[in-house]
Scaffold this active site. Structure first.
Site, short mmCIF file in Angstrom:
data_model
loop_
_atom_site.label_atom_id
_atom_site.label_comp_id
_atom_site.label_asym_id
_atom_site.label_seq_id
_atom_site.Cartn_x
_atom_site.Cartn_y
_atom_site.Cartn_z
N GLU A 103 -10.63 61.08 10.85
CA GLU A 103 -9.51 60.13 10.78
C GLU A 103 -9.36 59.53 9.38
O GLU A 103 -8.74 58.49 9.21
CB GLU A 103 -9.68 58.99 11.79
CG GLU A 103 -9.57 59.39 13.23
CD GLU A 103 -8.19 59.93 13.64
OE1 GLU A 103 -7.32 60.10 12.77
OE2 GLU A 103 -8.01 60.18 14.83
N HIS A 139 -12.03 51.75 12.95
CA HIS A 139 -11.36 52.42 14.08
C HIS A 139 -12.36 52.57 15.21
O HIS A 139 -13.49 53.02 15.00
CB HIS A 139 -10.82 53.78 13.66
CG HIS A 139 -10.46 54.64 14.83
ND1 HIS A 139 -9.68 54.18 15.87
CD2 HIS A 139 -10.79 55.92 15.17
CE1 HIS A 139 -9.53 55.13 16.77
NE2 HIS A 139 -10.20 56.20 16.38
N HIS A 183 -12.62 52.84 19.94
CA HIS A 183 -11.93 53.09 21.21
C HIS A 183 -12.36 52.00 22.19
O HIS A 183 -12.97 52.32 23.23
CB HIS A 183 -12.29 54.47 21.75
CG HIS A 183 -11.88 55.62 20.87
ND1 HIS A 183 -12.27 56.91 21.11
CD2 HIS A 183 -11.10 55.66 19.76
CE1 HIS A 183 -11.75 57.72 20.18
NE2 HIS A 183 -11.06 56.97 19.34
ZN LIG Z 1 -10.31 57.82 17.59
#
Ligand SMILES: [Zn+2]
Length: 210
Positions: A81, A100, A102
């Site tokens: 990413e 980042h 989840h």
């Molecule tokens: Zn991700």
């Protein structure tokens, strides 16, 4: 601007905290810090963040093509990413770190295609700010990074539809706290909905706890 050693320590500590709080699982998530005018230190691809050490981190240019680095005999590629991180640094010179993850409840909103309600929690308003919803694009794609362009200004937190959350800050500490606060707020909103009512407050009614 942190030194390389400070950035390394900070990223490894942040990875542990994200994992310990259940905001990432498996190989999820990535963390980066701006090192200077044109360098970024980022977590590697293909590793559980619980296992990342400072030697696994990858230094990449802000512009141009990143190369895998070899350190202590271990060759690591930067996070898949990376493009999202670089898009944020390029578009927001004030940002010094990007996280980042989840986080389950916040990502639940991203899967439902629903923005977090505004004016329900002072902490969300004052510490995190407005949370944008970035349209779905394949994880790791340049299209995903490009889709941030429209939402960079005026936001320090983003939900990526059907994917997860991204937070930014002047420092890694702030970016990480925003991720924790975002998830905490999402859990509280889910709990309030289970009780049957979500009552907004008027911003003038409250000041943030500090
Ligand atoms: Zn991700």
């Amino acid at each position: 601007m942190p030194t390389l050693a400070e950035a390394r320590r900070g990223i490894v500590r942040t990875c542990r905290r994200l994992y310990e709080r259940g905001l990432i699982a498996g190989q999820d998530g990535n963390v980066s810090v701006r090192l200077g005018r044109d360098r970024v230190l980022v977590t590697p691809a293909g590793m559980s963040k619980a296992d990342v050490t400072s030697r696994d981190l990858v230094e990449v240019p802000l512009h141009g093509k990143p190369r895998a680095t070899r350190e202590s005999g271990v060759k690591r590629a930067p996070s898949s990413e990376l493009a999202v991180h670089l898009a944020i640094y390029r578009g927001r010179p004030d940002v010094g770190a990007v996280v980042h993850a989840h986080p389950p409840a916040a990502t639940g909103f991203a899967v439902a295609g629903e923005r977090l309600p505004e004016n329900v929690l002072p902490e969300l308003v004052y510490s995190v700010g407005p949370v944008a919803m970035v349209p779905f694009a394949a994880p790791g794609s340049q299209a995903l990074a490009d889709s941030f362009d429209a939402w960079l200004v005026g936001h320090d937190a983003w939900l990526m539809a059907n994917h997860g959350a991204v937070t930014a800050g002047a420092t890694l500490l702030v970016a990480h706290q925003r991720m924790e606060s975002l998830e905490h707020a999402a859990r509280i909103v889910v709990a309030a909905r289970a009780l049957g009512r979500v009552v907004p407050f008027r911003p003038a009614d409250s000041q943030p706890d500090q």
